[in-house]
Design an enzyme around this catalytic site. Sequence first.
Site, PDB file in Angstrom:
ATOM      1  N   ASP A   2      26.551  20.846  36.914  1.00  0.00           N
ATOM      2  CA  ASP A   2      26.353  22.210  37.303  1.00  0.00           C
ATOM      3  C   ASP A   2      27.593  23.021  37.837  1.00  0.00           C
ATOM      4  OD1 ASP A   2      24.823  24.421  38.331  1.00  0.00           O
ATOM      5  OD2 ASP A   2      23.176  23.439  38.860  1.00  0.00           O
ATOM      6  N   HIS A   9      27.452  26.153  38.812  1.00  0.00           N
ATOM      7  CA  HIS A   9      27.216  27.437  39.416  1.00  0.00           C
ATOM      8  C   HIS A   9      27.767  27.371  41.047  1.00  0.00           C
ATOM      9  CE1 HIS A   9      24.473  27.623  36.137  1.00  0.00           C
ATOM     10  NE2 HIS A   9      24.526  28.814  36.320  1.00  0.00           N
TER      11      HIS A   9
END
Length: 138
Positions: A14, A16
């Site tokens: 991930d 983000h």
Amino acid sequence: MVNKKIVIGVIGSDCHTVGNKIIHHKLEENGFEVINIGALSPQIDFINAALESNAAAIIVSSIYGYGELDCQGMREKCNEYGLKDILLYVGGNIGTGNEDWESIEKRFKKIGFDRIYKPGTSIEKTIEDLKLDLEEKK
Ligand code: B12
């Protein structure tokens, strides 16, 4: 004295990063010492950071929808590395599709997380819980 060292990061593949920076800032504002391993972090990086810093808690973020897969076995791995008492929290966007929250929460409980936060929960709620949980452990 309460141990206020907290490891934070975004698990798995991930990437983000925005929420992670906000969480870092909010925790510091509330007097916590933050060890931020950032995005794209495998479980072992959370564990190593907690071991090196003697942290009291790990806050895992997952934003991209694959959090459940990335978190599998996390408590077992913590135990294996001697982090039996560490608090494990998870939040962000966990759970995908239209599954009911109770089922998702149950599965994360089974993995061994102490607190599991529904999408949309603010980090302020976690900070309140952290204060309570750390005071209890003192
Ligand atoms: C910017 C963005 C990207 C950028 C990220 C750039 C970067 N460096 O950060 C890029 C373009 C790279 C990207 C890629 C992808 N993205 Co994206 N992205 C977004 C977007 C538009 C904004 C994210 C953001 O910064 N939000 C602002 C911050 C402040 O919010 P946040 O990250 O959610 O963090 C807050 C909360 O989650 C919470 N929180 C976080 N952790 C924790 C922990 C605890 C304990 C608690 C209580 C709270 C908490 O507090 C944080 C601070 O307020 C969102 C949609 C949206 N509007 O949210 C989609 C979104 C997150 N992305 C999504 C997806 C699917 C992807 C991709 C898989 C798309 C693809 N098919 O390639 C990839 C994944 C890439 C990867 N390997 O991670 C989905 C996730 C869906 C899901 N989880 O069910 C979203 C929701 C879009 C959507 N509606 O479908 N993305």
